[in-house]
Design a protein around this motif. Structure first.
Motif, short mmCIF file in Angstrom:
data_model
loop_
_atom_site.label_atom_id
_atom_site.label_comp_id
_atom_site.label_asym_id
_atom_site.label_seq_id
_atom_site.Cartn_x
_atom_site.Cartn_y
_atom_site.Cartn_z
N VAL A 102 -1.72 -0.44 20.42
CA VAL A 102 -1.24 0.46 19.37
C VAL A 102 -0.23 -0.27 18.47
O VAL A 102 -0.27 -0.13 17.24
CB VAL A 102 -0.61 1.72 19.99
N ALA A 103 0.66 -1.04 19.09
CA ALA A 103 1.63 -1.81 18.31
C ALA A 103 0.93 -2.82 17.41
O ALA A 103 1.32 -3.02 16.25
CB ALA A 103 2.61 -2.52 19.23
N GLY A 104 -0.11 -3.48 17.94
CA GLY A 104 -0.88 -4.42 17.14
C GLY A 104 -1.57 -3.75 15.97
O GLY A 104 -1.62 -4.30 14.86
N LEU B 12 -1.97 -2.53 10.23
CA LEU B 12 -2.28 -1.49 9.25
C LEU B 12 -1.80 -1.82 7.84
O LEU B 12 -2.58 -1.73 6.88
CB LEU B 12 -1.70 -0.14 9.73
N PRO B 13 -0.52 -2.18 7.63
CA PRO B 13 -0.09 -2.50 6.26
C PRO B 13 -0.85 -3.69 5.66
O PRO B 13 -1.08 -3.73 4.44
CB PRO B 13 1.40 -2.84 6.43
N ILE B 14 -1.25 -4.63 6.51
CA ILE B 14 -2.02 -5.78 6.03
C ILE B 14 -3.40 -5.32 5.57
O ILE B 14 -3.87 -5.69 4.48
CB ILE B 14 -2.14 -6.86 7.11
N LEU B 15 -4.05 -4.48 6.39
CA LEU B 15 -5.39 -3.98 6.04
C LEU B 15 -5.33 -3.11 4.79
O LEU B 15 -6.21 -3.21 3.91
CB LEU B 15 -5.96 -3.19 7.22
N VAL B 16 -4.32 -2.25 4.70
CA VAL B 16 -4.18 -1.42 3.51
C VAL B 16 -4.00 -2.29 2.27
O VAL B 16 -4.58 -2.02 1.20
CB VAL B 16 -2.98 -0.45 3.68
N TYR C 182 7.48 -8.73 0.18
CA TYR C 182 6.79 -7.79 1.06
C TYR C 182 5.32 -7.59 0.66
O TYR C 182 4.92 -7.87 -0.47
CB TYR C 182 7.51 -6.44 1.06
N LEU C 183 4.55 -7.06 1.59
CA LEU C 183 3.13 -6.80 1.36
C LEU C 183 2.94 -5.81 0.21
O LEU C 183 3.80 -4.95 -0.04
CB LEU C 183 2.49 -6.24 2.62
N SER D 228 5.55 -5.88 10.62
CA SER D 228 4.72 -6.28 9.48
C SER D 228 5.54 -6.52 8.22
O SER D 228 5.05 -7.11 7.26
CB SER D 228 3.64 -5.23 9.20
N PHE D 229 6.81 -6.03 8.20
CA PHE D 229 7.66 -6.30 7.03
C PHE D 229 7.86 -7.80 6.85
O PHE D 229 7.84 -8.31 5.73
CB PHE D 229 9.02 -5.62 7.21
#
Length: 419
Positions: free
Chosen positions: A209-211, A216-220, A69-70, A181-182
């Motif tokens: 919004v879904a995109g 978001l988890p990738i950017l974080v 996972y990320l 994103s998982f």
């Protein structure tokens, strides 16, 4: 006649329930060979807490598998792994989450009933033996399934003409994006949001919004965990020698591996372009083209351009539109190039929304093919790992659901019960 048919269906449901519960009971006794994924995930969280790089297997205690996972999930999962509670009590926790899925999953144009909740619960627990694999492996797909059920409950709400600031539906879209994103390969599922019975602008907003939820988890991870993000990229691309990584050759019951198997048998094992060509052809022929043709058939009598006809039909037939939305999610998920055995649990969550509205004959077929057959295979001790039993039964259930939609696309509109 109807009474006899209902009695036979009730007997089938009872038999399937006994098979599913009996099969899951096999995993009730403690066994150190089970739960390997949850131990890997919590070992990675512990390594991160100790200041070690969790993407190097050498830093994970008692495992040879890598953390998939990320980096952003390492702190998100920390409360779950605190004190070893999840590792020690995963069976009860996972079962509770699976049951919660059946309670969260929405109906389409129907009031909630005990019968529908029970059918959804039976399908979530037994379909494609996906939950069996989640329970055995301790995979965090259980979290994906629970969050997916919550997202569908928010997304499949009856549309209101004045509902322009639809916060719950936007929250559902964002939540679905986060779930995708998982495991990044499932992101095409988000495209199915276009089939919701809403004006085009509102659907595009939901997809955006879904995109953003997906990104978001990738950017974080990139911004706040730059070093770990680089290690994650190395881990999933096989850049760290001597440890498990995700490769096309990895065993999984997907259409991509099926294509690889065909190419191997004809002696062209190194032809990756041919593998992907067969995979694309199979996904199109078995899932995407039938789904698209069914939609074209439904809107054939509307006037205007194709997008306008589709938008108008979806709004005019909200129950059927929500059904085709979930069916498209099911189909796009089924086409994933990396559909592991435990991922069929999340696939069952999508299907569980659809089965309660089926006529008796179709429901009996779906329960027999999707639940009874794979459960019997598992009970007899025949291993399904490395085979295509799950893929075959999931495809057959998809076709049954799609054929029912094509036969009676307006049935839900005629029988819908407004809450």
């Amino acid at each position: 006649m109807a009474g006899q048919r209902n009695a036979r269906l009730a007997c089938l449901i009872a038999l399937v329930a006994v098979l599913v519960l009996g099969n899951l009971a096999n995993y009730a006794a403690p066994d150190m060979n089970y739960g390997w994924d949850v131990r890997v995930n919590c070992a990675a969280v512990e390594a991160h807490v100790d200041g070690l790089d969790p993407y190097y297997v050498k830093n994970l205690k008692g495992t040879r598998f890598s953390y998939p996972y990320l980096p952003a999930t390492l702190d998100a999962f920390r409360p779950l792994c605190a004190g070893g509670f999840l590792v020690d009590h995963r069976r009860g926790v996972f079962l509770a989450i699976a049951v919660l899925c059946s309670l969260l999953l929405p109906g389409i144009g129907r009031t909630r009933s005990l019968r529908d909740v029970a059918l959804r619960g039976l399908y979530v627990l037994g379909a494609f033996v996906g939950f069996e694999w989640v329970l055995a492996s301790g995979n965090f797909a259980i979290l994906g399934g629970g969050l997916t059920a919550a997202a569908l409950a928010l997304l499949l709400r009856p549309a209101k003409p004045d509902d322009r600031h639809d916060v719950p539906r936007m929250a559902g879209a964002a939540l679905l994006g986060i779930v995708m994103s998982f495991k990044l390969v499932f992101c095409p599922v988000l495209a199915a949001l276009y089939f919701l019975p809403l004006p085009r602008r509102r659907k595009l907003v939901l997809m955006t919004v879904a995109g953003l939820g997906f990104a978001l988890p990738i950017l974080v991870s990139v911004v706040f965990y730059p070093g770990l993000f680089s290690s994650w990229l190395l881990a999933i691309t096989g850049g760290i020698p001597g440890q498990h990584s995700v490769q096309i050759e990895e065993t999984n019951p997907s259409l991509l591996l099926w294509a690889q198997t065909i190419v191997d048998r004809v002696g062209l094992a190194d032809s990756k372009p041919l593998v992907f060509a067969i995979y694309a052809l199979a996904a199109s022929a078995l899932v995407l083209a039938p789904l698209g043709w069914s939609l074209l058939r439904a809107i054939r009598n509307n006037e205007g351009s194709l997008p306008a006809r589709l938008d108008r039909w979806l709004i005019d037939h909200p129950q059927a539109a929500m059904r085709i939305t979930v069916l498209a999610m099911y189909g796009l998920y089924l086409c994933s190039p990396r559909l592991k055995e435990y991922a069929f649990f999340e696939l069952a969550v999508y299907a569980a929304v659809l089965i309660v509205d089926l006529p008796a004959a179709a429901l009996a077929a779906v329960l027999t093919i999707g639940v009874a057959v794979p459960t019997l295979v598992s009970i007899t001790g025949v291993t399904i790992e490395g085979g295509f039993v799950q893929l075959a039964v999931a495809l057959m259930c998809f076709w049954i659901l799609l054929l029912d939609f094509r036969a009676e696309p307006e049935r839900l509109e005629q029988k819908a019960v407004r809450p």
